[in-house]
Design an enzyme around this catalytic site. Structure first.
Site, mmCIF file in Angstrom:
data_model
loop_
_atom_site.group_PDB
_atom_site.id
_atom_site.type_symbol
_atom_site.label_atom_id
_atom_site.label_comp_id
_atom_site.label_asym_id
_atom_site.label_seq_id
_atom_site.Cartn_x
_atom_site.Cartn_y
_atom_site.Cartn_z
ATOM 1 N N GLY A 137 39.795 52.935 36.955
ATOM 2 C CA GLY A 137 41.073 53.520 37.367
ATOM 3 C C GLY A 137 41.597 52.909 38.654
ATOM 4 C CB CYS A 138 39.988 52.350 41.938
ATOM 5 S SG CYS A 138 39.550 54.078 42.227
#
Length: 150
Positions: free
Chosen positions: A43-44
């Site tokens: 996600g990051c």
């Protein structure tokens, strides 16, 4: 999450090169200050690469992008180099900025409660006031969402 209309808390943090940054030095520019849990996680990475891809448009609109996590300067450097990120990543292992912006929260991962950074993005105006705040943002959508807010 901090309230819209409040003064953004000051900070002084090292970037991926070990250079110190303060909020004050960005006076006169819009600042997208986004908090994320960890370098090199799916996600990051999506979120950071999204901000990287749209970075020319942010710059065109007079905005800077600053990503903050509790990862080390060395971790940020690897993350920046691996994905060619064109913006500043700030290291906050002591959680001073993370706590000042109220993004250090209890999280529930697979039934286990842990403390961690809740993905949050603030838009700070040229005077240092919070004008937009988004909590629990979707990593992949956040960069385009923030560009639309400018």
């Amino acid at each position: 999450m901090l309230e819209i209309g409040t003064k953004a808390p000051a900070f002084s943090l090292p970037d991926q090169n070990g250079d110190m940054h303060t909020l004050e030095e960005y006076r006169g520019k819009k600042v997208i200050l986004y908090f994320y849990p960890k370098d090199n996680t799916p996600g990051c990475t999506k979120q950071a690469c999204g901000f990287g891809d749209l970075y020319p448009q942010f710059a065109e609109k007079g905005a800077v992008v600053l990503g903050v996590s509790k990862d080390s300067v060395a971790s940020h450097k690897k993350f920046e180099e691996k994905y060619g990120l064109p913006f500043t990543l700030l290291s906050d292992p002591e959680l001073t900025c993370i706590q000042a912006y109220d993004v250090w929260k209890e999280k529930n991962m697979y039934g286990k409660k842990t403390m961690g950074v809740v993905r949050t993005t603030y838009l700070i105006d040229e005077e240092g006031t919070i004008v937009k705040a988004f909590g629990k943002v979707k990593a992949a959508d956040n960069p385009a969402q923030m560009l639309a807010e400018l």
